[in-house]
Write an enzyme that holds these catalytic residues in place. Sequence first.
Site, PDB file in Angstrom:
ATOM      1  N   ASP A 483      45.330  -6.478  34.280  1.00 16.30           N
ATOM      2  CA  ASP A 483      43.626  -6.431  34.505  1.00 16.30           C
ATOM      3  C   ASP A 483      43.220  -5.263  34.028  1.00 16.30           C
ATOM      4  OD1 ASP A 483      42.990  -8.981  36.200  1.00 16.30           O
ATOM      5  OD2 ASP A 483      44.649  -7.960  37.878  1.00 16.30           O
TER       6      ASP A 483
HETATM    7  C1  GLC Z   1      45.083  -4.753  39.296  1.00 16.47           C
HETATM    8  C2  GLC Z   1      44.976  -3.282  38.721  1.00 16.47           C
HETATM    9  C3  GLC Z   1      43.925  -1.996  39.294  1.00 16.47           C
HETATM   10  C4  GLC Z   1      42.570  -2.697  38.937  1.00 16.47           C
HETATM   11  C5  GLC Z   1      42.651  -4.714  39.396  1.00 16.47           C
HETATM   12  C6  GLC Z   1      41.102  -4.980  39.237  1.00 16.47           C
HETATM   13  O1  GLC Z   1      45.120  -4.948  40.908  1.00 16.47           O
HETATM   14  O2  GLC Z   1      46.144  -2.958  38.927  1.00 16.47           O
HETATM   15  O3  GLC Z   1      44.240  -0.820  38.824  1.00 16.47           O
HETATM   16  O4  GLC Z   1      41.808  -1.681  39.742  1.00 16.47           O
HETATM   17  O5  GLC Z   1      43.495  -5.268  39.104  1.00 16.47           O
HETATM   18  O6  GLC Z   1      40.970  -6.160  39.269  1.00 16.47           O
HETATM   19  C1  GLC Z   2      47.675  -6.118  39.801  1.00 12.55           C
HETATM   20  C2  GLC Z   2      47.552  -7.530  39.511  1.00 12.55           C
HETATM   21  C3  GLC Z   2      48.212  -7.915  39.177  1.00 12.55           C
HETATM   22  C4  GLC Z   2      48.020  -7.632  37.765  1.00 12.55           C
HETATM   23  C5  GLC Z   2      48.685  -6.295  37.451  1.00 12.55           C
HETATM   24  C6  GLC Z   2      48.162  -5.461  36.463  1.00 12.55           C
HETATM   25  O1  GLC Z   2      49.126  -5.883  40.265  1.00 12.55           O
HETATM   26  O2  GLC Z   2      47.863  -8.015  41.526  1.00 12.55           O
HETATM   27  O3  GLC Z   2      47.581  -9.467  39.022  1.00 12.55           O
HETATM   28  O4  GLC Z   2      48.889  -8.179  37.111  1.00 12.55           O
HETATM   29  O5  GLC Z   2      48.000  -5.718  38.822  1.00 12.55           O
HETATM   30  O6  GLC Z   2      46.805  -5.259  35.987  1.00 12.55           O
END
Ligand code: GLC
Ligand code: GLC
Length: 811
Positions: A483
């Site tokens: 993400d």
């Molecule tokens: C994922 C990541 C987090 C970020 C988020 C944004 O969950 O782990 O660090 O802020 O995505 O959507």
């Molecule tokens: C968090 C989000 C997941 C994403 C990951 C890496 O775990 O829930 O969707 O793939 O972060 O950013």
Amino acid sequence: MRFGHFDDQRKEYVITTPKTPYPWLNYLGNEQFFGLVSHQGGGYCFYRDARLRRLTRYRYNNVPTDSGGRYFYLNDGGDTWTPTFMPMKKELDFYECRHGLGYTQITGSRGGLRAEVLFFVPLGHTAEVHRVKLKNESGAKKSLKLFSFLEFCLWNAHDDATNFQRNFSTGEVEVEGSTIYHKTEYRERRDHYAFYHVNAPVSGFDTDRESFIGLYNGFGDPDVPCEGKSKNTVASGWSPIASHGLEVDLEPGEEKTFVFVLGYVENPREEKWERPGVINKRRARDLIGRFERTEQVSAALADLAAHWERLLSNYSIESKDEKLNRMVNIWNPYQCMVTFNMSRSASLFESGIGRGMGFRDSNQDLLGFVHLVPERARERIIDIASTQFADGSAYHQYQPLTKRGNNDVGSGFNDDPLWLILGVAAYIKETGDYGILSELVPFDNDPKNVATLFDHLKRSFDHVSNNLGPHGLPLIGRADWNDCLNLNCFSETPDESFQTTGNRTGRTAESVFIAGMFVHIGPEYAKIAEYRGLSDEAARARGEIEKMEKAVLEHGWDGEWFLRAYDFFGNKVGSKSCKEGESQILIEPQGYCVMAGIGVRTGEALKALDSVKERLDTRYGIVLNNPPYREYHVELGEISSYPPGYKENAGIFCHNNPWVMIAETVVGRGERAFEYYKKIAPAYLEDISEIHRTEPYVYSQMIAGKDAARHGEAKNSWLTGTAAWNFVAISQHLLGVRPEWDGLCVQPCIGKDVPEFTITRKCRGATYRIHVRSSGGKGVAKLTVDGQPITGHVVPYARAGSVVEIECEAS
Ligand code: GLC
Ligand code: GLC
């Protein structure tokens, strides 16, 4: 250092001191009503949606941490204390917390009085049961007072925590005998209320927080328990609570049990009121009647245990490695079920008011629970697919209560569509239910625009091939699995979303990771098309996959490892040519491309995995990238916003470690796969709990990487795709038992460290008993099925009800 121990017989983790390195949590509930409870009684509960239907209040990031829960105060001749240690923190002569499957039991004793509190949500009911046993272990008679306590949340947890100008004036309750009813907003649009009941006459009660605690006191020194007398207050506005006051006489050795029920009731509109202003309590009384007697409580507990026994029996192992056994048999599948229920909504790190259900997250979670609850997986697949768009893209998130796509986040995460294919394939392999492919499923929840689920999968597949960049690799969009790799956003303004503020619309930024996914998951689509009799379509798909594989080897290979991406300007991300202070290697394409088989024949796969070992492996797991980003890179986004060693910037992001484990089995290095497994599997970390800090029975999303000051410290336990993927890695690839299209594949690849083991796998109604002798980790297996040697690794599916005996020599 340890703070407790596993009790495998009872499937519990037993915490023996309240002073754990962090609150250690458990979950209650399996269907609609859920609770979180920490080892010191902290937590809260809700009906279906942690944001919109929260029953009790909890303050995140509070001081001290984890204060607020369902508490029981004892006043034993003027000595006031809490058996859960928190919130009064009086020293206990004995303390023990047993976190089990769907229940938690906390026992404390002090001054010859022993109090055991059991929390659980009975199957089929929208309530928590709190059973309190008090035992006089002293030589003298005791006359003591027991006060229950919980604080109601005014339903919408976000409003409850922010909209004080309104909600300090809305609180309403009713009290009738030993039952306290919480009916805030029931007078207007809500048709639900909560109640808290005890199965004994009370000597008093309180429902007004300020009167119970005292305006300048806290949960640790509340007025009523310390003074030993309820005030019989009726809340009017402010903060409604529920507290029962009970007087208890105990002879030496005597024990008394009380059953408290915290319930949730919905009434049809026409039946809301008993008479003007008085709520209709019929349904509450029914529910209370189910748990009036302790035998009813014991029966409900036995049901719960049987329920878990049944679920967990679908995959189990016997081996000499007790840590492995407890991960595979108990805690990993348990965590998978919690992610099924909670998605990413409510934990000690997820506040229950943030994210909905993720499209990619839910599809991956499914890999971990499909063998436990296949029928519910089917429903989940249809829900998820209904939030897909006609062009194959998908809402990144949807709301569990409405099941609608979330417009704030929208779509454009270009890995999302492929995960649906993976989820559906896993479901069909588990169940043989090919009929699901013919289900009519809407696009964007629009009942006028429907297509078969198979058509949804076709659009998922095509969404990738329709969106290729200059190197023939998939466009990344807002982000892919990571993400935080935001190659089209260029955010320079605080408070903007790194993901959705996209201000570059160019079609240049490409993801090698999605390419790896396409090569790994695409063949499942081709197989499904073939099954539907569409051999041309299958051939077309295989052609696309082959092109992609070529593109990866040609443009996605950096010499020693796979590149991660091309950014908006066409620059390489994750390459040895990257500058000082920038990452040269990222984990995701190494694991995923090798899982897909890319470069296995030609040597790139081995090189990539050796580079992972050399550059990313640490004593606590494999970091996401190296070196970490030292500065903010506007063209890369959120990944470079984190200080080095945390989260997506060189943290050990446990979700992607199992991809490398699986990849190691693809190249026949089972021993190394198992070594990686043990580094992050919580049961193996029990002895370093003071470093790891989170629960030694569940995975955390992230462990601080080698560049962080707090290397080895975990965060975000419980709700993470880590649970599903580690279960897939260990159960399907290292231990090597997985449902395939035509049968159960048995191909262990774990090596000499687990020289002999037996797996019992139930699948499609048949039971397979698989006895394995493992002399090496190359992933080669010789199988004998019911005494007959077979060629290959796939045991044809047996008739429902049959038991198949398999002998396996793995080398
Ligand atoms: C994922 C990541 C987090 C970020 C988020 C944004 O969950 O782990 O660090 O802020 O995505 O959507
Ligand atoms: C968090 C989000 C997941 C994403 C990951 C890496 O775990 O829930 O969707 O793939 O972060 O950013």
